[in-house]
Design an enzyme around this catalytic site. Structure first.
Site, PDB file in Angstrom:
ATOM      1  CE  LYS A   1      -5.195 -11.972   1.126  1.00 51.88           C
ATOM      2  NZ  LYS A   1      -5.395 -10.648   0.607  1.00 51.88           N
TER       3      LYS A   1
ATOM      4  CB  SER B   1      -2.958  -6.576  -4.857  1.00 52.61           C
ATOM      5  OG  SER B   1      -3.809  -5.557  -4.333  1.00 52.61           O
TER       6      SER B   1
HETATM    7  C1  PLP Z   1      -5.083  -9.441   1.014  1.00 52.04           C
HETATM    8  C2  PLP Z   1      -4.929  -8.347   0.032  1.00 52.04           C
HETATM    9  C3  PLP Z   1      -3.902  -7.392   0.128  1.00 52.04           C
HETATM   10  C4  PLP Z   1      -2.944  -7.325   1.298  1.00 52.04           C
HETATM   11  O1  PLP Z   1      -2.169  -8.485   1.439  1.00 52.04           O
HETATM   12  P1  PLP Z   1      -1.398  -8.788   2.806  1.00 52.04           P
HETATM   13  O2  PLP Z   1      -0.631 -10.009   2.539  1.00 52.04           O
HETATM   14  O3  PLP Z   1      -2.445  -8.974   3.878  1.00 52.04           O
HETATM   15  O4  PLP Z   1      -0.556  -7.588   3.098  1.00 52.04           O
HETATM   16  C5  PLP Z   1      -3.771  -6.454  -0.885  1.00 52.04           C
HETATM   17  N1  PLP Z   1      -4.629  -6.433  -1.927  1.00 52.04           N
HETATM   18  C6  PLP Z   1      -5.630  -7.318  -2.052  1.00 52.04           C
HETATM   19  C7  PLP Z   1      -6.535  -7.216  -3.222  1.00 52.04           C
HETATM   20  C8  PLP Z   1      -5.803  -8.314  -1.086  1.00 52.04           C
HETATM   21  O5  PLP Z   1      -6.815  -9.200  -1.211  1.00 52.04           O
END
Ligand code: PLP
Length: 338
Positions: A61, A313
């Site tokens: 993010k 992520s």
């Molecule tokens: C926000 C987030 C997502 C999903 O991202 P989007 O852009 O809302 O689809 C996936 N993994 C983590 C760790 C996140 O913080």
């Protein structure tokens, strides 16, 4: 309804993602890509992990937040920014704002746990506690936009956020130029849409698969309905994937509709197995959302056609919860009660 077809232009251009990359230079970590011998042996295809949970603030993010703030005019930067996220977007925005010398206000409800409030406050943002729900916090955001002129930075449905997340796609392609399939955690679609816009522009044959939890998968339900729909939000181990896509979604629904090759849904048990595998076999601590790519491979829910990347992520998981998950046989939020 504004259904895109393949003749319509993708709303996020490669040029916008390349511009984001230039803005992010020196501001975000170029995260490593590693091989996974265990998942390669299991699937019979080369599997790689993009270790984005090691990004500063613990998730990707930071890419979108930094790009969105850097793209503001000097006058907008002067006014300051505001958001209602208690999770990874809030952390990223607080960190990026401090790096760029911009004031940030993060609104949250009284019910948000104290450790989450403290994490964001320690990054230098002003935390404003209002009301008893996320809706109350969002109402305060809108009030601050209207009365104090703050600039709202949404978590996914914003061109500079999507372009920032797309830089992960460019980076990944440089690290593995012959990637056939990318497994991307999917919630609002900023990450999956950004990666898909970047990768499909450079390598159209690469398949992009979005992965969500089975319960409360707003983007999957919206794609199935052909328009943004509301879904009931329920507790899940993949808490960063909760929440809706917005009935007035402007960009990410169309992007996902145009560019995602498939969406895979996972049970809570499968997500827990992904977290456990990441820890035991990859020596990585990931949160539920960050584990869904690994989980989908373990569950045999994606067909692989060549070199594959799972995007890890995020890593912001409560460590007591993590301990409970890696020690099998205990209860976690969202698990079926007996
Ligand atoms: C926000 C987030 C997502 C999903 O991202 P989007 O852009 O809302 O689809 C996936 N993994 C983590 C760790 C996140 O913080």
């Amino acid at each position: 309804m504004p259904a895109f077809d393949s003749l319509m232009a993708v709303p996020i251009t490669l040029a916008a993602i390349e511009a984001a990359r230039a803005r992010l230079a020196g501001q975000v970590v170029t995260t490593a890509m590693t091989d996974s011998p265990s998942l390669s042996a299991l699937t019979g295809m080369p599997v790689h992990l993009k270790l984005e949970h090691r990004q500063t603030t613990g998730s990707f993010k930071l890419r979108g937040a930094t790009n969105a703030l850097a793209a503001l005019s000097a006058a907008e930067q002067q006014r300051g920014v505001v958001a209602a996220s208690t999770g990874n977007h809030g952390r990223a925005l607080a960190h990026a704002a401090r790096q760029l010398g911009i004031d940030a206000v993060i609104c949250m409800s009284r019910l948000v746990p104290r450790n989450k409030v403290a994490a964001i406050a320690s990054l230098g943002a002003e935390v404003r506690i209002v009301g008893d729900s996320q809706d109350d916090a969002q109402a305060e955001v809108e009030r601050l936009v209207a009365t104090a002129g703050l600039v709202m930075i949404p978590p996914f449905d914003h061109p500079a956020i999507i372009a920032g997340q797309g830089t992960l796609g460019l980076e990944l392609l440089e690290q593995l130029p012959d990637v056939a399939t990318i497994l991307v955690p999917l919630s609002g679609g900023g990450l999956a849409g950004g990666i898909a816009a970047a990768v499909k522009a450079r390598r159209p044959t690469t398949r992009i698969i979005g992965i969500s939890m089975a319960r409360g998968a707003a983007m999957q339900a919206s794609l199935a309905a052909g328009q943004p729909v509301e879904v009931q939000e329920v507790p899940t181990l993949a808490d960063s994937l909760g929440g809706g896509i917005g009935l007035d979604n402007r960009l990410t629904f169309a992007l996902c509709q145009q560019l995602l090759d498939d969406v895979v849904l996972l049970t809570e048990d499968e997500i827990a197995a992904g977290i456990r595998h990441a820890y035991e076999h990859e020596r990585e601590i990931v949160e539920g959302a960050g584990a869904v790519g690994i989980a989908a491979l373990l569950a045999g829910k994606v067909e692989l056609t060549g070199p594959t990347v799972a995007v890890l992520s995020g890593g912001n998981i409560d460590m007591a919860l993590h301990r409970r998950i890696v020690c099998a046989g205990m209860m976690w939020p969202g698990e079926r009660s007996a």
